[in-house]
Design an enzyme around this catalytic site. Sequence first.
Site, PDB file in Angstrom:
ATOM      1  N   SER A  80      -5.086   5.519  -3.971  1.00 47.01           N
ATOM      2  CA  SER A  80      -4.850   6.916  -4.349  1.00 47.01           C
ATOM      3  C   SER A  80      -4.680   7.113  -5.853  1.00 47.01           C
ATOM      4  CB  SER A  80      -3.595   7.436  -3.645  1.00 47.01           C
ATOM      5  OG  SER A  80      -3.286   8.728  -4.137  1.00 47.01           O
ATOM      6  N   ARG A 118     -11.190   9.083  -2.381  1.00 50.37           N
ATOM      7  CA  ARG A 118     -11.417  10.521  -2.205  1.00 50.37           C
ATOM      8  C   ARG A 118     -12.919  10.834  -2.191  1.00 50.37           C
ATOM      9  NH1 ARG A 118      -9.006  13.687  -6.992  1.00 50.37           N
ATOM     10  NH2 ARG A 118      -7.342  12.213  -6.526  1.00 50.37           N
ATOM     11  N   ASN A 126      -3.260   9.656  -6.881  1.00 50.25           N
ATOM     12  CA  ASN A 126      -2.000  10.409  -6.943  1.00 50.25           C
ATOM     13  C   ASN A 126      -0.788   9.521  -6.685  1.00 50.25           C
ATOM     14  OD1 ASN A 126      -3.183  13.135  -7.280  1.00 50.25           O
ATOM     15  ND2 ASN A 126      -4.040  12.738  -5.262  1.00 50.25           N
ATOM     16  N   ASP A 179       0.878  -1.157   0.000  1.00 49.90           N
ATOM     17  CA  ASP A 179       0.000   0.000   0.000  1.00 49.90           C
ATOM     18  C   ASP A 179       0.931   1.226   0.000  1.00 49.90           C
ATOM     19  OD1 ASP A 179      -2.402   1.575   0.561  1.00 49.90           O
ATOM     20  OD2 ASP A 179      -1.604   1.767   2.587  1.00 49.90           O
ATOM     21  N   LEU A 180       0.411   2.389  -0.352  1.00 48.71           N
ATOM     22  CA  LEU A 180       1.295   3.571  -0.399  1.00 48.71           C
ATOM     23  C   LEU A 180       1.180   4.433   0.865  1.00 48.71           C
ATOM     24  CD1 LEU A 180       3.293   5.341  -2.064  1.00 48.71           C
ATOM     25  CD2 LEU A 180       1.290   6.542  -2.929  1.00 48.71           C
ATOM     26  N   ASP A 181       0.007   5.106   0.992  1.00 53.60           N
ATOM     27  CA  ASP A 181      -0.179   6.042   2.108  1.00 53.60           C
ATOM     28  C   ASP A 181      -0.179   5.291   3.433  1.00 53.60           C
ATOM     29  OD1 ASP A 181      -0.485   7.996   0.221  1.00 53.60           O
ATOM     30  OD2 ASP A 181      -2.658   8.077   0.328  1.00 53.60           O
ATOM     31  N   GLY A 216      -7.181   4.685   3.515  1.00 54.15           N
ATOM     32  CA  GLY A 216      -7.494   3.617   2.567  1.00 54.15           C
ATOM     33  C   GLY A 216      -8.820   3.804   1.844  1.00 54.15           C
TER      34      GLY A 216
HETATM   35  P1  B16 Z   1      -6.352  10.392  -3.518  1.00 52.95           P
HETATM   36  P2  B16 Z   1      -3.627   4.159   0.118  1.00 52.95           P
HETATM   37  C1  B16 Z   1      -5.441   6.150   0.097  1.00 52.95           C
HETATM   38  O1  B16 Z   1      -4.197   5.643  -0.253  1.00 52.95           O
HETATM   39  C2  B16 Z   1      -5.393   6.963   1.386  1.00 52.95           C
HETATM   40  O2  B16 Z   1      -5.101   6.137   2.480  1.00 52.95           O
HETATM   41  C3  B16 Z   1      -6.712   7.643   1.619  1.00 52.95           C
HETATM   42  O3  B16 Z   1      -6.658   8.420   2.791  1.00 52.95           O
HETATM   43  C4  B16 Z   1      -7.061   8.516   0.415  1.00 52.95           C
HETATM   44  O4  B16 Z   1      -8.318   9.151   0.579  1.00 52.95           O
HETATM   45  C5  B16 Z   1      -7.070   7.643  -0.834  1.00 52.95           C
HETATM   46  O5  B16 Z   1      -5.806   7.019  -0.977  1.00 52.95           O
HETATM   47  C6  B16 Z   1      -7.377   8.431  -2.092  1.00 52.95           C
HETATM   48  O6  B16 Z   1      -6.334   9.303  -2.371  1.00 52.95           O
HETATM   49  O7  B16 Z   1      -7.250  11.502  -3.083  1.00 52.95           O
HETATM   50  O8  B16 Z   1      -4.901  10.786  -3.639  1.00 52.95           O
HETATM   51  O9  B16 Z   1      -6.858   9.705  -4.779  1.00 52.95           O
HETATM   52  O10 B16 Z   1      -3.499   4.113   1.591  1.00 52.95           O
HETATM   53  O11 B16 Z   1      -4.591   3.154  -0.465  1.00 52.95           O
HETATM   54  O12 B16 Z   1      -2.289   4.165  -0.594  1.00 52.95           O
HETATM   55 MG    MG Z   2      -2.797   3.184   3.388  1.00 46.40          MG
END
Ligand code: B16
Ligand code: MG
Length: 218
Positions: free
Chosen positions: A116, A49, A118, A9-11, A46
Site C-alpha cells: 500500500s 492499486r 497509504n 504486512d499491513l492490510d 496484497g
Molecule cells: P493502496 P498490504 C495492499 O496492502 C492491499 O492488500 C491491497 O488490497 C491494496 O490494493 C494494496 O495494498 C494497495 O493499496 O491503494 O493503498 O496503495 O496487504 O500489502 O498491506
Molecule cells: Mg495484506
Amino acid sequence: MHRKGFIFDLDGVIVDTAKYHYLAWKHLADELGILFTKEQNEQFKGVSRKRCLEILLGWGELKVSQSQFNSWLAEKNEDYLQYIETMTASEILPDVPKVLNFLKEHNVPMALGSASKNARPILKKVGLIPYFTSIVDGTQVTKAKPDPEVFMIAAGELKVMPQHCIVFEDAQAGIEAANRAGMTSIGIGKKEILTEAQYVFKDFTEIELNFIKELAEL
Ligand code: B16
Ligand code: MG
C-alpha cells in the site's frame, strides 16, 4: 544486534482496511456498471492499486485511455482516503499489540512490508509508527508481491539475513513472496486459502507468545 527480524504486512494483518478498499472499489465499479462482489475483492488483497484497476476493467471488458485510467485510479484512492481519515487505534486487529509489544520489549527489530502507498498515514493514524525500525511500502517497491522485493528491502533495512526473517501475511501472493525470499511465512487467515504458508493462524488471538519467543530465539 538481534539475529532475528519480524516483518508484518499491513492490510489484513495489522488493520482490516480490506473493508475500506472494498467500499472504494465497489463505488467505482457501480459507477462504471461493473459487477464487484466481496468474493472478487479477495483477489485484490496484497495486489497493487494499479493492478486492481486493470483487473476490474478486465471484468467489465472496458478498454480505456491512459488519462481515463489514471483519473479512475485517483478517484478510487480519494474515496479510500476518506475512509481511512477516521481510523483510530481501535481498528488495530485483536492481539496485534500483544505481539508487537512483546517483540519491542525484547528489542527484536520489526519492519512493515506492505503493497500500500497509504501505509505510512495508516500507521500514523493507529499510532504504530514507533514500533517499526523500517517501513517499506508501495512507494518504494517496483515489483509487486509475489515478487519478494518488498520483504528483501525490509530485511536489508533491518540488517537481518532473509532466512532469519519471519513474515506475517494474509494474502496468497504475500506468502509466496515470503517463501521466495527464503523467510519463515506465517499466514493470517484461512488454511484452505493460505496453503503455501509454513504456519497459519485465524488471527493473532490464536498466536501464543511462547511461539513468538521460539521464532525469535529469545
Ligand atoms: P493502496 P498490504 C495492499 O496492502 C492491499 O492488500 C491491497 O488490497 C491494496 O490494493 C494494496 O495494498 C494497495 O493499496 O491503494 O493503498 O496503495 O496487504 O500489502 O498491506
Ligand atoms: Mg495484506
